[in-house]
Design an enzyme around this catalytic site. Structure first.
Site, PDB file in Angstrom:
ATOM      1  N   PRO A 155     -35.441   1.870  64.739  1.00  0.00           N
ATOM      2  CA  PRO A 155     -36.673   2.634  64.946  1.00  0.00           C
ATOM      3  C   PRO A 155     -37.808   2.123  64.079  1.00  0.00           C
ATOM      4  O   PRO A 155     -37.606   1.754  62.920  1.00  0.00           O
ATOM      5  CB  PRO A 155     -36.251   4.060  64.532  1.00  0.00           C
ATOM      6  CG  PRO A 155     -34.776   4.099  64.732  1.00  0.00           C
ATOM      7  CD  PRO A 155     -34.300   2.715  64.388  1.00  0.00           C
ATOM      8  N   GLU A 156     -38.992   2.092  64.661  1.00  0.00           N
ATOM      9  CA  GLU A 156     -40.169   1.670  63.920  1.00  0.00           C
ATOM     10  C   GLU A 156     -40.719   2.855  63.123  1.00  0.00           C
ATOM     11  O   GLU A 156     -40.333   4.008  63.314  1.00  0.00           O
ATOM     12  CB  GLU A 156     -41.239   1.166  64.895  1.00  0.00           C
ATOM     13  CG  GLU A 156     -40.737   0.153  65.913  1.00  0.00           C
ATOM     14  CD  GLU A 156     -40.813  -1.284  65.434  1.00  0.00           C
ATOM     15  OE1 GLU A 156     -41.513  -1.564  64.451  1.00  0.00           O
ATOM     16  OE2 GLU A 156     -40.157  -2.134  66.056  1.00  0.00           O
TER      17      GLU A 156
ATOM     18  N   LYS B  84     -39.107   4.197  56.793  1.00  0.00           N
ATOM     19  CA  LYS B  84     -38.110   4.523  57.804  1.00  0.00           C
ATOM     20  C   LYS B  84     -37.102   5.553  57.303  1.00  0.00           C
ATOM     21  O   LYS B  84     -36.037   5.732  57.892  1.00  0.00           O
ATOM     22  CB  LYS B  84     -37.412   3.251  58.270  1.00  0.00           C
ATOM     23  CG  LYS B  84     -38.381   2.266  58.917  1.00  0.00           C
ATOM     24  CD  LYS B  84     -37.682   1.042  59.450  1.00  0.00           C
ATOM     25  CE  LYS B  84     -38.688   0.090  60.088  1.00  0.00           C
ATOM     26  NZ  LYS B  84     -38.036  -1.091  60.687  1.00  0.00           N
TER      27      LYS B  84
ATOM     28  N   ASN C  43     -39.059  -4.711  64.272  1.00  0.00           N
ATOM     29  CA  ASN C  43     -39.060  -5.979  64.992  1.00  0.00           C
ATOM     30  C   ASN C  43     -40.057  -6.009  66.151  1.00  0.00           C
ATOM     31  O   ASN C  43     -40.673  -7.036  66.435  1.00  0.00           O
ATOM     32  CB  ASN C  43     -37.658  -6.272  65.518  1.00  0.00           C
ATOM     33  CG  ASN C  43     -37.378  -7.760  65.586  1.00  0.00           C
ATOM     34  OD1 ASN C  43     -37.839  -8.524  64.746  1.00  0.00           O
ATOM     35  ND2 ASN C  43     -36.633  -8.180  66.593  1.00  0.00           N
TER      36      ASN C  43
ATOM     37  N   ARG D 257     -33.174 -11.701  62.568  1.00  0.00           N
ATOM     38  CA  ARG D 257     -33.624 -10.861  63.665  1.00  0.00           C
ATOM     39  C   ARG D 257     -34.207 -11.743  64.761  1.00  0.00           C
ATOM     40  O   ARG D 257     -34.798 -12.791  64.484  1.00  0.00           O
ATOM     41  CB  ARG D 257     -34.708  -9.864  63.197  1.00  0.00           C
ATOM     42  CG  ARG D 257     -34.286  -8.952  62.061  1.00  0.00           C
ATOM     43  CD  ARG D 257     -33.222  -7.956  62.475  1.00  0.00           C
ATOM     44  NE  ARG D 257     -33.707  -7.087  63.542  1.00  0.00           N
ATOM     45  CZ  ARG D 257     -34.468  -6.005  63.333  1.00  0.00           C
ATOM     46  NH1 ARG D 257     -34.849  -5.671  62.115  1.00  0.00           N
ATOM     47  NH2 ARG D 257     -34.835  -5.251  64.348  1.00  0.00           N
TER      48      ARG D 257
END
Length: 269
Positions: A2-3, A51, A165, A250
């Site tokens: 999650p961003e 986060k 990402n 990533r």
């Protein structure tokens, strides 16, 4: 993962349901916290920090949780059994006379004194959606490792907290910057940081995340998860590659034409 805007919205909705109400249902389903009981206390606020989600109680205690890749908090009316996920995925329950918040596969659950929250989140850089947001500090943090690739630096929560990402890929495309560009080679780093904060703020009040402004499902992103599809600017096919050292590598996405190769050559897609 999650961003930051997703975590902000999660905390915001939890705050609306829990803050100012007496806890009548409390259950932490992890061994080290299995006997904890905060029934009878009152939630004072729920906030996000990067986060991380911090649920604060009037006793001065904070419940810390992190969504990582697969965690979520789900709200249901008190007395109603949530059916979003199987029972065995539940890690935390905080409820009152009106609402029940259920944490599914939430990670890093800890109960700490509020004065000790820095032990959990003090390493984070300025929060793009927090009251501590500071463009100059975020830029200075990024510049501490001038040879590091900008794609990796933006994901490092110690520099600025909240970029994941998806936003990393979209920000770099919008700024016409190759993900392997060294930080010292980025043209107008402050403008990139300002854009990052603008995008997260633009999306924080709803679960949908869009960066293009284009209408229609499937048009939300410029490059993220669009490998093999034509660039919306130049029609070159979008490519992808792993970036970073294992196990923290990533996948990153970019347009070879709009984001030409930097001094540090990316792997062949």
């Amino acid at each position: 993962m999650p961003e930051g805007d997703t975590v902000w919205l999660t905390a915001h909705r939890l705050h609306q349901a829990l803050a100012g109400r007496v806890v009548t249902d409390f259950d932490l389903r992890v061994p080290q916290l299995a006997t904890a009981d905060l029934r009878g206390t009152t939630v004072t606020e729920v906030v996000s920090r990067g986060k991380h989600v911090l649920t604060r109680f009037d006793t001065g205690v904070t419940l810390h949780s992190h969504l990582r890749m697969d965690g979520s908090w789900y709200l249901s009316r008190a007395g109603q059994r949530p059916r979003k996920h199987p029972e065995f995925m539940i890690r935390a329950i905080v409820g009152n006379g009106e609402w029940r918040a259920t944490g599914y596969r939430v990670h890093d659950l800890q109960l700490v004194e509020r004065a000790d929250e820095d032990r959990l989140v003090g390493h984070l850089g300025p929060d793009l959606l927090g009251p501590d947001w500071d463009v100059d500090l975020a830029v200075a943090n990024l510049q501490r490792q001038p040879e590091r690739t900008i794609g990796e630096a933006l994901l490092d929560q110690r520099n600025l907290a909240g970029i994941g990402n998806m936003y990393k890929a979209e920000i770099l495309f919008m700024r016409r910057t190759n993900p392997w560009t060294p930080v010292h080679g980025v043209v107008d780093l402050p403008a990139m940081v300002v854009l990052a904060q603008k995008l997260l703020r633009m999306n924080r009040d709803h679960p949908e995340q869009a960066t293009t402004g284009l209408p229609g499902r499937g048009n939300e992103h410029w490059v993220f998860e669009r490998v093999g599809q034509p660039c919306r600017r130049c029609r070159t096919r979008i490519v992808k590659a792993d970036q970073g050292d294992p196990p923290y590598a990533r996948i990153t996405y970019w347009c070879p034409t709009c984001q030409p190769t930097a001094d540090t050559t990316p792997p062949t897609p």
